[in-house]
Design a protein around this motif. Sequence first.
Motif, PDB file in Angstrom:
ATOM      1  N   PHE A 107      -3.368  -8.580   0.933  1.00  0.00           N
ATOM      2  CA  PHE A 107      -3.644  -6.954   0.197  1.00  0.00           C
ATOM      3  C   PHE A 107      -4.573  -6.413   1.328  1.00  0.00           C
ATOM      4  O   PHE A 107      -4.406  -5.248   0.595  1.00  0.00           O
ATOM      5  N   VAL A 108      -5.507  -7.269   1.237  1.00  0.00           N
ATOM      6  CA  VAL A 108      -6.998  -6.777   1.799  1.00  0.00           C
ATOM      7  C   VAL A 108      -6.445  -6.098   3.017  1.00  0.00           C
ATOM      8  O   VAL A 108      -7.608  -5.532   3.140  1.00  0.00           O
ATOM      9  N   GLN A 109      -5.253  -6.740   4.102  1.00  0.00           N
ATOM     10  CA  GLN A 109      -5.023  -5.930   5.114  1.00  0.00           C
ATOM     11  C   GLN A 109      -3.871  -5.232   5.415  1.00  0.00           C
ATOM     12  O   GLN A 109      -4.480  -4.109   6.217  1.00  0.00           O
ATOM     13  N   LEU A 110      -3.135  -4.846   3.577  1.00  0.00           N
ATOM     14  CA  LEU A 110      -2.568  -3.809   4.208  1.00  0.00           C
ATOM     15  C   LEU A 110      -2.807  -2.403   3.153  1.00  0.00           C
ATOM     16  O   LEU A 110      -2.579  -1.589   3.839  1.00  0.00           O
ATOM     17  N   ASP A 111      -3.830  -2.633   2.500  1.00  0.00           N
ATOM     18  CA  ASP A 111      -4.387  -1.327   1.950  1.00  0.00           C
ATOM     19  C   ASP A 111      -5.712  -2.393   1.371  1.00  0.00           C
ATOM     20  O   ASP A 111      -5.795  -2.278   0.286  1.00  0.00           O
ATOM     21  N   ARG A 112      -7.146  -1.748   2.396  1.00  0.00           N
ATOM     22  CA  ARG A 112      -8.198  -2.119   2.016  1.00  0.00           C
ATOM     23  C   ARG A 112      -8.590  -1.111   0.639  1.00  0.00           C
ATOM     24  O   ARG A 112      -9.861  -1.593   0.562  1.00  0.00           O
ATOM     25  N   GLN A 113      -8.370   0.443   0.298  1.00  0.00           N
ATOM     26  CA  GLN A 113      -8.812   1.021  -0.405  1.00  0.00           C
ATOM     27  C   GLN A 113      -8.326   0.911  -1.508  1.00  0.00           C
ATOM     28  O   GLN A 113      -8.288   1.560  -2.556  1.00  0.00           O
ATOM     29  N   GLY A 114      -7.141  -0.428  -1.679  1.00  0.00           N
ATOM     30  CA  GLY A 114      -6.021   0.014  -3.326  1.00  0.00           C
ATOM     31  C   GLY A 114      -7.334  -1.239  -3.914  1.00  0.00           C
ATOM     32  O   GLY A 114      -8.276  -1.654  -3.639  1.00  0.00           O
ATOM     33  N   GLN A 115      -7.016  -0.789  -5.492  1.00  0.00           N
ATOM     34  CA  GLN A 115      -6.936  -0.908  -6.497  1.00  0.00           C
ATOM     35  C   GLN A 115      -8.017  -3.059  -6.232  1.00  0.00           C
ATOM     36  O   GLN A 115      -9.286  -3.228  -6.681  1.00  0.00           O
ATOM     37  N   ALA A 116      -7.153  -3.926  -5.960  1.00  0.00           N
ATOM     38  CA  ALA A 116      -7.093  -5.631  -6.263  1.00  0.00           C
ATOM     39  C   ALA A 116      -8.068  -5.645  -4.800  1.00  0.00           C
ATOM     40  O   ALA A 116      -9.036  -5.806  -5.187  1.00  0.00           O
ATOM     41  N   ALA A 117      -7.528  -4.641  -3.748  1.00  0.00           N
ATOM     42  CA  ALA A 117      -9.061  -5.286  -3.067  1.00  0.00           C
ATOM     43  C   ALA A 117     -10.433  -4.541  -2.995  1.00  0.00           C
ATOM     44  O   ALA A 117     -11.683  -5.622  -3.039  1.00  0.00           O
ATOM     45  N   LYS A 118     -10.174  -3.569  -3.337  1.00  0.00           N
ATOM     46  CA  LYS A 118     -11.333  -3.231  -3.701  1.00  0.00           C
ATOM     47  C   LYS A 118     -13.087  -4.027  -5.187  1.00  0.00           C
ATOM     48  O   LYS A 118     -14.027  -4.624  -5.950  1.00  0.00           O
ATOM     49  N   GLN A 119     -11.691  -4.456  -6.043  1.00  0.00           N
ATOM     50  CA  GLN A 119     -11.956  -6.231  -6.491  1.00  0.00           C
ATOM     51  C   GLN A 119     -12.737  -6.767  -6.834  1.00  0.00           C
ATOM     52  O   GLN A 119     -13.654  -6.834  -6.665  1.00  0.00           O
ATOM     53  N   LEU A 120     -11.924  -7.067  -5.645  1.00  0.00           N
ATOM     54  CA  LEU A 120     -11.817  -8.249  -5.128  1.00  0.00           C
ATOM     55  C   LEU A 120     -13.482  -8.375  -3.982  1.00  0.00           C
ATOM     56  O   LEU A 120     -13.797  -9.037  -4.064  1.00  0.00           O
ATOM     57  N   ALA A 121     -13.630  -7.368  -3.603  1.00  0.00           N
ATOM     58  CA  ALA A 121     -14.753  -7.135  -2.656  1.00  0.00           C
ATOM     59  C   ALA A 121     -15.584  -6.991  -3.593  1.00  0.00           C
ATOM     60  O   ALA A 121     -16.711  -8.184  -3.278  1.00  0.00           O
ATOM     61  N   LEU A 122     -15.781  -6.874  -4.836  1.00  0.00           N
ATOM     62  CA  LEU A 122     -16.771  -6.472  -5.958  1.00  0.00           C
ATOM     63  C   LEU A 122     -17.273  -8.003  -6.112  1.00  0.00           C
ATOM     64  O   LEU A 122     -18.207  -8.434  -6.376  1.00  0.00           O
ATOM     65  N   ILE A 123     -15.710  -9.061  -6.585  1.00  0.00           N
ATOM     66  CA  ILE A 123     -16.340 -10.203  -6.498  1.00  0.00           C
ATOM     67  C   ILE A 123     -16.677 -10.840  -5.869  1.00  0.00           C
ATOM     68  O   ILE A 123     -17.116 -11.757  -5.704  1.00  0.00           O
TER      69      ILE A 123
END
Length: 290
Positions: free
Chosen positions: A243-259
């Motif tokens: 999902f970080v590849q599908l949409d790097r600016q998506g909510q889940a991707a941003k939250q996992l980046a913070l994690i």
Amino acid sequence: MYDQAAKLRDHLRNNQPFIDQEGRVISVISGKGGVGKSNISLNLSILLKEQQKKVLLIDMDIGMGNQDILIGRSFPFTLADYFHEKRSFNELIEKGPLGIDMIAGGSGLSNILQLDKQKVDNFLDDLSVVLRTYDFIILDMGAGMSLEAVSFISSSKEVIVVTTPEPPAIMDAYGAIKQIARNQSDIQFSMIMNRVDDIQQAGEAYERISAVVKKFLQLEIVYLGCVFEDKKVKKAVQHQVPFVQLDRQGQAAKQLALITSQLLNEIERMEQGSGTSFIQRLKHLLLSRR
């Protein structure tokens, strides 16, 4: 790879120290299936790679591995082939999405306790060579708690527990933590709340399990953060892409980046060279249970 392993075995026999160190081995567990543990493991590995880390993701879900399904690829060899087909670790490693390295799951680990001591030693020596070539080794553990799985998890100095806020998932997560803590008391447990509706729900669920773990196990769990329920995650699974590849600016991707940033901050506070290594701990556990 075999030449490297042979040299390593010679060093071990002669008790010659190594200058380099193992990469960080992190076991990702859930206590039960269906909470998104494998998806978190995959995308976390990719985000660590984005931080200029060399990452190896190993699917340790014995007989039920699904990392290949998540990325829509078939792996030519699995961990089972190391034991049954005498393949080297180098042959098992495949290049995954966005530059991470991956090893597919298999049924081989269920036979470790039945192997003779020499074969166990060779396996651990070969694995040690692999661990020394990566910054992070992410073990995507299965939902079950076999003796082999417990040995690998207990040998990790860091364990990430992925759960959802639902009471059954929380109870299963607590059960997994309790079983692992029974084997090793110096493991750093961290937690990711997945598929939450909002930050308040995630925080309340974390506080509940944290209080129980502290009261009955005398352990602290570091809260790494939460990932909201996100339709784009489901879409990524359907399309078999992270999902970080599908949409790097998506909510889940941003939250996992913070994690991921929080995880790296926590790791920096821990001394890498202290205590016994992953391989030393694993060897002790495997051989003591034979």
